[in-house]
Enzyme design. Structure first.
Site, short mmCIF file in Angstrom:
data_model
loop_
_atom_site.label_atom_id
_atom_site.label_comp_id
_atom_site.label_asym_id
_atom_site.label_seq_id
_atom_site.Cartn_x
_atom_site.Cartn_y
_atom_site.Cartn_z
N CYS A 233 -6.50 -3.97 -4.80
CA CYS A 233 -5.84 -3.01 -3.63
C CYS A 233 -5.67 -2.08 -4.49
O CYS A 233 -6.09 -1.28 -5.28
CB CYS A 233 -4.39 -3.84 -3.64
SG CYS A 233 -4.30 -3.18 -1.71
N HIS B 141 -5.94 -9.28 -1.82
CA HIS B 141 -5.15 -10.15 -2.32
C HIS B 141 -5.20 -11.31 -1.89
O HIS B 141 -6.40 -12.25 -1.24
CB HIS B 141 -3.45 -10.46 -0.84
CG HIS B 141 -3.18 -8.31 -1.49
ND1 HIS B 141 -2.88 -8.33 -2.34
CD2 HIS B 141 -3.81 -7.51 -0.32
CE1 HIS B 141 -2.83 -7.00 -2.19
NE2 HIS B 141 -2.76 -6.66 -0.89
#
Length: 464
Positions: A320, A415
């Site tokens: 991310c 994630h």
């Protein structure tokens, strides 16, 4: 049936895991159960199937009941950004950045949302298990405390107050919290729980007797210190993670979603931006709430140069915000800021709107990159929570991520990668370590709760 509320004398007293344990116990008894936290403040979040963002703790509690996480379980989420500002997320959608003062002005309207979410869950379930926030007795906040006083007045639950005895002063904190509660909320308190106890229980009995005489409230449980890897709720919990892992996770100042690494705690260690990284086998730059801020911090301490040097012969992975940092450039058109990234991946990230991408995803691994090169073509599941769009010529997971020419450096927006068993196995293989299957830690904790808390008393009160 009235709800059950688990409040605390402080933050990190053990509210989240005790709520999860009660969810598991009651659901296994055949009841329909749902967790609820009116307002959470955390950088660890989860994306529901509908694309709503809630605190990871409430997702974990939902899984403990055998249910899919639901946005109504955490209607208000604050994600701290620094400088006394937080991102305000209402019913799973990012609304805006707010200062504390601006947030307080919105509370009357937010309370309507909280009550609506709670009432819907209440109508659909036999039990709603409410988690409070921080300490219950924040007397300066009673007029705006949605997660404790506010929801207690809406739900009228049986309240149990938890104290972390490991911090010391547990009798004073339990008595003080109870005594400072408003009269109507104090009348809802049914019991105290002493958590994280080490030693001989009989040493506590005289103190418990006195506390019960002073308050007229029973101590319903003494929970031993649990030496297991229960999920962490905020960055303060990182200090509880043991060092010694061979994969270094850079502890960014605004680190977010470090719950990504819960299933591999035994092979990772958090590394300060000030530390050396030469002794690690691989480095991971995790998610961050403020990419540009944390990139600046890496450069401030020279960690950018250390990572570039490290990447010449060992893997560097970005998740991310960490993926964004690995790229050539980050352009924030909202704030009119441009910054050079580490330049390890030929990619550019742009922030052009306030909105986020929030979705669950399933992707195939389409490129051979370090560590997971043995599972090319296999599928992984995860979720995305990010602002900004990244353009890369060499994605790793179908249309997601990026890599350098050698494949030693790669990044992704996904994630939850380590919750995929195929990914975990590859990391153990890379480290030449015996694979340790991930076990849900709540099961062992529930066994202990069964033995150490008077569940019959709690249930008889809730069913009266």
């Amino acid at each position: 049936m009235p709800s059950i509320m688990v409040g605390g004398t402080t933050s990190s007293a053990g509210k989240s895991v005790i709520v999860a344990a009660l969810c598991r116990i009651l659901s296994k008894m055949g009841y329909e159960v749902a967790p609820f936290k009116a307002q959470n403040m955390s950088l660890n979040s989860y994306i529901t199937k509908e694309g709503h963002e809630i605190a990871y703790a409430q997702a974990f509690q939902a899984f403990a009941c055998g249910k899919e996480p639901d946005v109504r379980m955490n209607p208000v989420l604050l994600k701290p950004k620094g400088n006394l500002k937080s991102q305000l997320i209402v019913m799973g959608k990012a609304r805006k950045d707010v200062s504390a003062l601006k947030y307080y002005r919105e509370i009357p309207e937010l309370m309507k949302t909280v009550e609506r979410a709670y009432r819907e869950l209440e109508s659909e379930n036999d039990f709603v298990i409410i988690e409070g926030a921080g300490g219950m007795a924040e007397i300066n906040l009673y007029d705006r405390d949605m997660a404790n006083i506010g929801i207690a007045r809406i739900a009228r639950p049986d309240v149990y107050i938890v104290s972390d005895i490991d911090r010391g002063g547990t009798f004073a904190s339990l008595y003080g919290t109870y005594s400072l509660l408003p009269d109507d909320v104090r009348a809802l308190v049914r019991g105290f729980i002493i958590n994280k106890f080490r030693g001989y229980e009989n040493l506590l009995y005289s103190g418990i007797d006195e506390l019960e005489k002073l308050t007229g409230v029973r101590v319903v449980g003494i929970v031993p210190y649990f030496d297991g890897n229960l999920p962490s709720e905020d960055s303060l919990s990182i200090d509880e993670w043991q060092d010694g892992g061979e994969i270094g996770i850079i502890r960014l100042p605004r680190v977010s979603n470090f719950t990504d690494f819960e299933p591999v705690r035994d092979i990772v260690s958090f590394v300060s931006p000030k530390d050396e990284i030469d002794d690690y086998s691989a480095i991971v730059i995790p998610g961050t709430k403020e990419t540009l801020h944390d990139l600046k911090e890496l450069k401030r301490w020279g960690m950018d140069r250390k990572i570039v040097k490290f990447s010449r012969d060992r893997p560097v992975i970005g998740i991310c915000g960490g993926f964004q940092i690995l790229g050539r450039e980050i352009i924030d058109r909202l704030e009119n800021i441009r910054a050079r990234g580490l330049g390890l991946i030929d990619s550019v990230t742009e922030f052009v709107a306030y909105d986020k991408i929030t979705r669950q995803v399933e992707k195939r691994i389409t490129e051979r990159v370090a560590i997971i090169d043995g599972i090319v073509g296999e599928t992984v599941r995860g979720y995305e929570i990010h602002m900004g769009r990244t353009i890369s010529d060499r994605p790793v997971f179908e249309d997601d991520g990026g890599m350098n020419e050698s494949g030693l450096v790669w990044g992704t927006y996904l994630h939850g990668l380590f919750f995929n068993e195929n990914v975990r196995k590859e990391f153990y293989r890379y480290l030449n370590r015996k694979y340790v299957p991930y076990e849900d830690p709540i099961d062992k904790f529930v066994e202990m709760i069964h033995k150490k808390i008077d569940l019959d008393l709690i249930l008889s009160g809730a069913m009266r």
